[in-house]
Design a protein around this motif. Structure first.
Motif, short mmCIF file in Angstrom:
data_model
loop_
_atom_site.label_atom_id
_atom_site.label_comp_id
_atom_site.label_asym_id
_atom_site.label_seq_id
_atom_site.Cartn_x
_atom_site.Cartn_y
_atom_site.Cartn_z
N MET A 255 0.83 -1.21 0.00
CA MET A 255 0.00 0.00 0.00
C MET A 255 0.86 1.26 0.00
N LYS A 256 1.98 1.22 0.71
CA LYS A 256 2.86 2.38 0.74
C LYS A 256 3.54 2.58 -0.61
N LEU B 217 -3.51 2.69 -5.92
CA LEU B 217 -4.67 2.41 -5.07
C LEU B 217 -5.63 3.60 -5.04
N ARG B 218 -5.13 4.82 -5.06
CA ARG B 218 -6.01 6.00 -5.11
C ARG B 218 -6.81 6.02 -6.41
N GLU B 219 -6.16 5.70 -7.51
CA GLU B 219 -6.87 5.67 -8.80
C GLU B 219 -7.93 4.57 -8.82
N LEU B 220 -7.62 3.43 -8.27
CA LEU B 220 -8.59 2.35 -8.23
C LEU B 220 -9.78 2.66 -7.32
N ALA B 221 -9.56 3.50 -6.32
CA ALA B 221 -10.63 3.85 -5.40
C ALA B 221 -11.63 4.82 -6.00
#
Length: 75
Positions: A63-64, A70-74
């Motif tokens: 995650m780091k 991960l932000r784009e997928l969210a």
């Protein structure tokens, strides 16, 4: 804190009774699972599964490292 735990026969097995104070400090109650792990100089009793903690640490590293993905997928 040092406590002596007495081993007692329970059916075909052996068990130990933990005082209320110990169970309160471990945040466990009857029916919960405790894990016995080797530690330097002896053993450690913990309510946390060591393998799960290793998996969570690996997830934290991913995650780091991949925060932007991960932000784009969210979205």
């Amino acid at each position: 804190m040092v406590l002596a735990l007495k081993l007692t026969k329970i059916g075909n097995s052996v068990g130990s009774v933990f005082p209320k104070e110990v169970m309160a400090r471990l945040h466990v109650e009857q029916g919960d699972t405790l894990y016995l792990t080797e530690a330097p100089g002896g053993f450690r009793v913990t309510p946390y599964e060591p393998e799960f903690e290793e998996q969570m640490e690996a997830a934290r590293r991913v995650m780091k490292k991949r925060r932007n993905v991960l932000r784009e997928l969210a979205k």
